[in-house]
Design a protein around this motif. Structure first.
Motif, mmCIF file in Angstrom:
data_model
loop_
_atom_site.group_PDB
_atom_site.id
_atom_site.type_symbol
_atom_site.label_atom_id
_atom_site.label_comp_id
_atom_site.label_asym_id
_atom_site.label_seq_id
_atom_site.Cartn_x
_atom_site.Cartn_y
_atom_site.Cartn_z
ATOM 1 N N PHE A 492 0.811 -1.218 0.000
ATOM 2 C CA PHE A 492 0.000 0.000 0.000
ATOM 3 C C PHE A 492 0.847 1.273 0.000
ATOM 4 C CE2 PHE A 492 -2.939 -3.223 1.738
ATOM 5 C CZ PHE A 492 -3.869 -3.173 0.709
ATOM 6 N N ARG A 493 2.137 1.110 -0.297
ATOM 7 C CA ARG A 493 3.033 2.276 -0.330
ATOM 8 C C ARG A 493 2.785 3.142 0.913
ATOM 9 N NH1 ARG A 493 4.431 -0.695 -3.923
ATOM 10 N NH2 ARG A 493 4.838 -0.167 -6.081
ATOM 11 N N ALA A 494 2.796 2.496 2.066
ATOM 12 C CA ALA A 494 2.457 3.180 3.321
ATOM 13 C C ALA A 494 3.380 4.361 3.570
ATOM 14 C CB ALA A 494 2.567 2.190 4.481
ATOM 15 N N GLU A 495 2.803 5.418 4.097
ATOM 16 C CA GLU A 495 3.635 6.573 4.462
ATOM 17 C C GLU A 495 4.239 6.323 5.843
ATOM 18 O OE1 GLU A 495 1.698 10.420 4.355
ATOM 19 O OE2 GLU A 495 3.267 11.233 5.663
ATOM 20 N N LEU A 496 5.526 6.623 5.976
ATOM 21 C CA LEU A 496 6.173 6.504 7.289
ATOM 22 C C LEU A 496 5.833 7.782 8.053
ATOM 23 C CD1 LEU A 496 9.484 4.832 6.080
ATOM 24 C CD2 LEU A 496 7.457 3.745 7.078
ATOM 25 N N ASP A 497 4.599 7.801 8.587
ATOM 26 C CA ASP A 497 4.031 9.030 9.125
ATOM 27 C C ASP A 497 4.722 9.508 10.399
ATOM 28 O OD1 ASP A 497 3.054 6.803 10.396
ATOM 29 O OD2 ASP A 497 0.969 7.456 10.455
ATOM 30 N N GLY A 498 5.360 8.598 11.099
ATOM 31 C CA GLY A 498 6.017 8.987 12.350
ATOM 32 C C GLY A 498 7.249 9.836 12.123
ATOM 33 N N ASP A 499 7.795 9.795 10.914
ATOM 34 C CA ASP A 499 9.020 10.555 10.643
ATOM 35 C C ASP A 499 8.713 11.971 10.149
ATOM 36 O OD1 ASP A 499 10.497 8.321 11.327
ATOM 37 O OD2 ASP A 499 10.570 7.554 9.284
ATOM 38 N N GLY A 500 7.464 12.223 9.797
ATOM 39 C CA GLY A 500 7.046 13.558 9.373
ATOM 40 C C GLY A 500 7.692 14.052 8.090
ATOM 41 N N LEU A 501 8.213 13.132 7.256
ATOM 42 C CA LEU A 501 8.900 13.561 6.026
ATOM 43 C C LEU A 501 8.122 13.187 4.771
ATOM 44 C CD1 LEU A 501 12.497 12.385 7.032
ATOM 45 C CD2 LEU A 501 11.666 14.741 6.991
ATOM 46 N N GLY A 502 6.997 12.545 4.970
ATOM 47 C CA GLY A 502 6.167 12.148 3.831
ATOM 48 C C GLY A 502 6.776 11.019 3.002
ATOM 49 N N VAL A 503 7.745 10.280 3.582
ATOM 50 C CA VAL A 503 8.378 9.189 2.826
ATOM 51 C C VAL A 503 7.428 8.001 2.735
ATOM 52 C CG1 VAL A 503 10.288 7.514 2.857
ATOM 53 C CG2 VAL A 503 10.700 9.889 3.496
ATOM 54 N N LYS A 504 7.342 7.426 1.524
ATOM 55 C CA LYS A 504 6.465 6.261 1.340
ATOM 56 C C LYS A 504 7.313 5.004 1.142
ATOM 57 C CE LYS A 504 2.288 8.297 0.101
ATOM 58 N NZ LYS A 504 1.598 9.197 -0.631
ATOM 59 N N VAL A 505 6.781 3.851 1.550
ATOM 60 C CA VAL A 505 7.525 2.596 1.414
ATOM 61 C C VAL A 505 7.342 2.074 -0.014
ATOM 62 C CG1 VAL A 505 7.930 0.287 2.332
ATOM 63 C CG2 VAL A 505 7.155 2.110 3.862
ATOM 64 N N THR A 506 8.339 2.319 -0.841
ATOM 65 C CA THR A 506 8.308 1.864 -2.231
ATOM 66 C C THR A 506 9.309 0.722 -2.397
ATOM 67 O OG1 THR A 506 10.088 3.372 -2.765
ATOM 68 C CG2 THR A 506 7.834 4.202 -3.086
ATOM 69 N N PRO A 507 9.225 -0.025 -3.512
ATOM 70 C CA PRO A 507 10.216 -1.085 -3.745
ATOM 71 C C PRO A 507 11.642 -0.524 -3.760
ATOM 72 C CG PRO A 507 8.365 -1.349 -5.245
ATOM 73 C CD PRO A 507 8.136 -0.059 -4.509
ATOM 74 N N GLU A 508 11.816 0.689 -4.277
ATOM 75 C CA GLU A 508 13.168 1.289 -4.347
ATOM 76 C C GLU A 508 13.681 1.565 -2.935
ATOM 77 O OE1 GLU A 508 10.442 2.596 -6.068
ATOM 78 O OE2 GLU A 508 10.975 1.363 -7.808
ATOM 79 N N LEU A 509 12.805 2.156 -2.120
ATOM 80 C CA LEU A 509 13.232 2.445 -0.739
ATOM 81 C C LEU A 509 13.569 1.131 -0.030
ATOM 82 C CD1 LEU A 509 13.473 4.522 1.666
ATOM 83 C CD2 LEU A 509 11.193 3.760 2.308
ATOM 84 N N PHE A 510 12.705 0.125 -0.208
ATOM 85 C CA PHE A 510 12.929 -1.152 0.478
ATOM 86 C C PHE A 510 14.249 -1.780 0.021
ATOM 87 C CE2 PHE A 510 12.077 -5.832 0.793
ATOM 88 C CZ PHE A 510 12.204 -5.898 2.185
ATOM 89 N N ALA A 511 14.519 -1.709 -1.282
ATOM 90 C CA ALA A 511 15.772 -2.298 -1.797
ATOM 91 C C ALA A 511 16.971 -1.612 -1.137
ATOM 92 C CB ALA A 511 15.831 -2.147 -3.314
ATOM 93 N N ARG A 512 16.883 -0.290 -0.959
ATOM 94 C CA ARG A 512 17.990 0.431 -0.324
ATOM 95 C C ARG A 512 18.124 0.025 1.154
ATOM 96 N NH1 ARG A 512 16.939 6.337 0.217
ATOM 97 N NH2 ARG A 512 17.279 6.026 2.428
ATOM 98 N N VAL A 513 16.979 -0.107 1.809
ATOM 99 C CA VAL A 513 16.989 -0.510 3.230
ATOM 100 C C VAL A 513 17.621 -1.897 3.367
ATOM 101 C CG1 VAL A 513 15.460 -1.225 5.127
ATOM 102 C CG2 VAL A 513 15.100 0.973 4.002
ATOM 103 N N VAL A 514 17.245 -2.810 2.479
ATOM 104 C CA VAL A 514 17.792 -4.176 2.555
ATOM 105 C C VAL A 514 19.311 -4.126 2.416
ATOM 106 C CG1 VAL A 514 17.925 -6.398 1.323
ATOM 107 C CG2 VAL A 514 15.698 -5.350 1.753
ATOM 108 N N GLU A 515 19.779 -3.345 1.436
ATOM 109 C CA GLU A 515 21.229 -3.269 1.200
ATOM 110 C C GLU A 515 21.951 -2.706 2.435
ATOM 111 O OE1 GLU A 515 21.900 -1.653 -2.769
ATOM 112 O OE2 GLU A 515 23.869 -1.002 -2.009
ATOM 113 N N GLU A 516 21.396 -1.626 2.957
ATOM 114 C CA GLU A 516 22.056 -0.984 4.115
ATOM 115 C C GLU A 516 21.995 -1.873 5.363
ATOM 116 O OE1 GLU A 516 21.130 3.511 2.451
ATOM 117 O OE2 GLU A 516 20.243 2.915 4.368
#
Ligand SMILES: CC(=O)SCCNC(=O)CCNC(=O)[C@H](O)C(C)(C)COP(=O)(O)OP(=O)(O)OC[C@H]1O[C@@H](n2cnc3c(N)ncnc32)[C@H](O)[C@@H]1OP(=O)(O)O
Ligand SMILES: O=CC(=O)O
Ligand SMILES: [Mg+2]
Length: 575
Positions: A492-516
């Motif tokens: 659902f491309r959830a917004e990470l609302d707790g961070d207040g930056l409007g970042v959404k969980v996309t496949p690209e973001l997830f791929a970067r998180v996995v790598e890091e």
């Protein structure tokens, strides 16, 4: 549900080993070992085969019904109380009285069926030890068969262990905990044992072998004429409890022991099952040993049940604690239901007020340890005051703070079944049980899910089903929360609302998180361990599961295919 028939398992290299002596229609593909052969005797396998043949179609039907329920929830329906079983919910009936041997269950220790752990758990001072073939065990052939050998020796009272590294001997004390065994859930196949050409049902193998070898000794040495005792995991509907009841009746008949000898505590750890607690107890009424709050799988099941509901995104895992309305309602209704039916209402694995944690003692930081123990005590005080008759500990170090909470609040009684009835909980509604947990989603939540999920899976592939990570206990249930939550946020491309930056969980973001997070894991565990153990394979499996179009029903079903190694029968061609 795929029971593993379509998967081509790897075949072990090297010379063919001796074979097991098997009854007609049974084929054992696991490694031969002369100790395992005593467990896998022809008669014991015949017993398992009889269970499998009689109940296979019932299990398949129950799994089909799970699929149908999933389809309904995926198209927007909500789980709820079944109008057709209202009479059972409203009827005035009771389960059989608890066996005297386990009237007092105020603290139960849990752990995988490993030899040293079993001895430590039985000696721990807990009233009960739940020996686990489920959340805490990676179900490799070696773990399962050694687990059966260990349990046989434990019930015999002859179990011992020598730890070479510390030159330390382990044996049983005079006073030991009563043994409950938790077989696998209905969904898991046992691919090393084929019956009439199909993998056996995992839990019928676990139950069947344990029961066959131990029922007589257990009843004499542990159960004061009752038993053996079981915990039943991951049930979604009373029809699944009915299958267990029929399995128990058949086992009792074959063994020539009275109906009602076997007792089982059902874990209420799926969202659909909370609406079926009376029905589950009713099906098992002659064999029941109450219900338990399996809170970790319950949270996983909340996410799974609402996998297609974008309005039900759950906040960060650490925020889903007992102060959440849906969790408290579930535990209160479980207490009310069990006590109304005359059986134990067991609490769950440690679960804190402020944040959720399967807390384990922190060895190298006394201050942090003291704080953790205080939180444990607070959580357990909440449970005992609410009316729970006992609770779970993941580690022997947690037994003293649990007893400090339970002992002064239980008076001299072994349980609170008749003293705390919680009549006000009868009004708990579907809305109460389904209320969305409050809280926020954060990048740290996504990172933690990923870091913990991969590390847990790596351990599981290496043979450990429960591990300490960042001072918390992680097992299959907690890992399920991590991967199902990542999947839902991605879907659902959830917004990470707790961070207040409007970042959404996309496949690209997830791929970067996995790598890091993989980099971080490598730094934390060191390059040697990172290379030699299964981190990369775990990462591939975890990432696939988080990004799959459809949510896999269970993390361990796919992962199981990676730990099966079949051995050919002597004289037979390799598959
Ligand atoms: C969601 C659910 O389903 S919860 C139920 C399923 N999960 C579980 O049962 C988890 C059980 N707990 C465990 O497996 C372990 O505690 C772990 C893996 C989390 C940590 O284990 P370890 O790293 O060995 O912990 P630690 O080093 O602190 O152990 C100290 C001693 O306590 C023993 N110990 C730790 N946990 C347990 C346990 N649950 N049962 C018996 N003994 C235990 C260890 O064997 C060790 O004994 P030793 O001093 O004789 O060597
Ligand atoms: O099995 C227990 C759970 O919390 O899950
Ligand atoms: Mg569980």
């Amino acid at each position: 549900m795929d029971l593993g028939t379509s998967y081509q398992y790897p075949v072990a290299p090297g010379p063919e080993a001796d074979g097991y002596e098997v009854p007609q229609g049974v084929d054992v593909r696991g490694r031969y070992d002369h100790e395992f052969a005593k467990i896998l005797s022809k008669d014991a396998l015949q017993f398992v085969a009889e269970l499998q043949r009689e109940f296979k179609s019932h299990v398949k039907y129950a799994m089909e019904c799970r699929k149908e329920a999933k389809a309904k929830y995926n198209s927007g329906a909500l789980p709820g109380f079944d109008p057709t079983t209202k009479k059972i919910r409203e009827g005035d009936w009771c389960c059989a009285a608890p066996p005297p041997a386990v009237a007092d269950r105020r603290v139960e220790i849990t752990g995988p069926v490993e030899r040293k752990m079993i001895i430590n758990a039985l000696n721990s001072g807990a009233k009960v030890f739940m020996a686990d073939f489920e959340d805490a065990l990676s179900p490799s052939w070696e773990n399962l068969m050694k687990g059966q050998v260990n349990l046989r020796d434990a019930v015999n009272g002859t179990i011992s262990f020598h730890e070479k590294a510390r030159n330390k001997d382990y044996k049983l004390n005079d006073q030991i905990a009563k043994l409950f065994v938790r077989p696998r859930g209905w969904h898991l196949p046992e691919a090393h044992i084929l019956i009439d050409g199909e993998p056996a049902t995992g839990c019928l193998v676990d139950f069947g072998l344990y029961f066959y070898h131990n029922f007589a000794n257990f009843r004499e040495k542990q159960g004061d004429g009752f038993g053996p005792f079981f915990y039943l995991p991951k049930i979604e509907h009373s029809r699944e409890a009915k299958i267990w009841n029929n399995v128990f009746e058949k086992a009792e008949k074959i063994a020539g022991i009275e109906n009602g000898s076997i007792r089982a505590t059902v874990l209420i750890e799926t969202l659909p099952a909370v609406f079926q607690m009376n029905e589950i107890l009713y099906e098992l009424r002659d064999h029941s040993a109450g219900l338990n709050c399996g809170r970790w799988d319950y949270i996983f099941s909340y996410i799974k049940t609402f996998q297609s509901h974008p309005d039900r995104l759950v906040p960060d895992r650490v925020q889903v604690g007992m102060s959440q309305h849906f969790m408290r309602s579930y535990s209160d209704l479980l207490i009310y239901t069990c006590h109304r039916r005359g059986v134990h209402a067991m609490g769950g694995m440690l679960f804190l007020f402020i944040e959720q944690a399967a807390q384990i003692p922190i060895r190298d930081n006394p201050q942090a340890n003291e704080k953790a123990m205080e939180l444990v005590k607070m959580d357990k005080l909440r449970e005992v005051k609410a009316g729970h008759d006992g609770t779970w500990a993941a580690h022997p170090g947690l037994i003293p703070p649990i007893l400090e909470a339970f002992n002064p609040n239980m008076g001299n009684a072994p349980n609170q079944i008749w003293s705390i009835t919680r009549p006000e909980a009868s009004s708990i509604s579907e809305e109460d049980l389904l209320q969305l947990p409050r809280g926020v989603r954060t990048m740290e939540g996504l990172r933690l899910n990923t870091r913990v999920g991969i590390q847990y899976l790596a351990a599981w592939l290496t043979g450990s089903g429960a591990v300490p990570l960042y001072n918390l206990m992680e097992d299959a249930a907690t890992a399920e929360i991590s991967r199902a939550q990542n999947w839902q946020w991605l879907k659902f491309r959830a917004e990470l609302d707790g961070d207040g930056l409007g970042v959404k969980v996309t496949p690209e973001l997830f791929a970067r998180v996995v790598e890091e997070e993989m980099d971080r894991i490598q730094k934390e565990v060191g390059s040697d361990k990172f290379k030699s153990e299964n981190y990369k394979e775990a990462c591939t499996i975890f990432t696939r599961q988080c990004t799959a179009t459809e949510l896999d029903d269970f993390l361990t079903l796919d992962a199981y295919n990676h730990i099966v190694i079949q051995h050919p029968k002597p004289g037979m061609p390799r598959l």
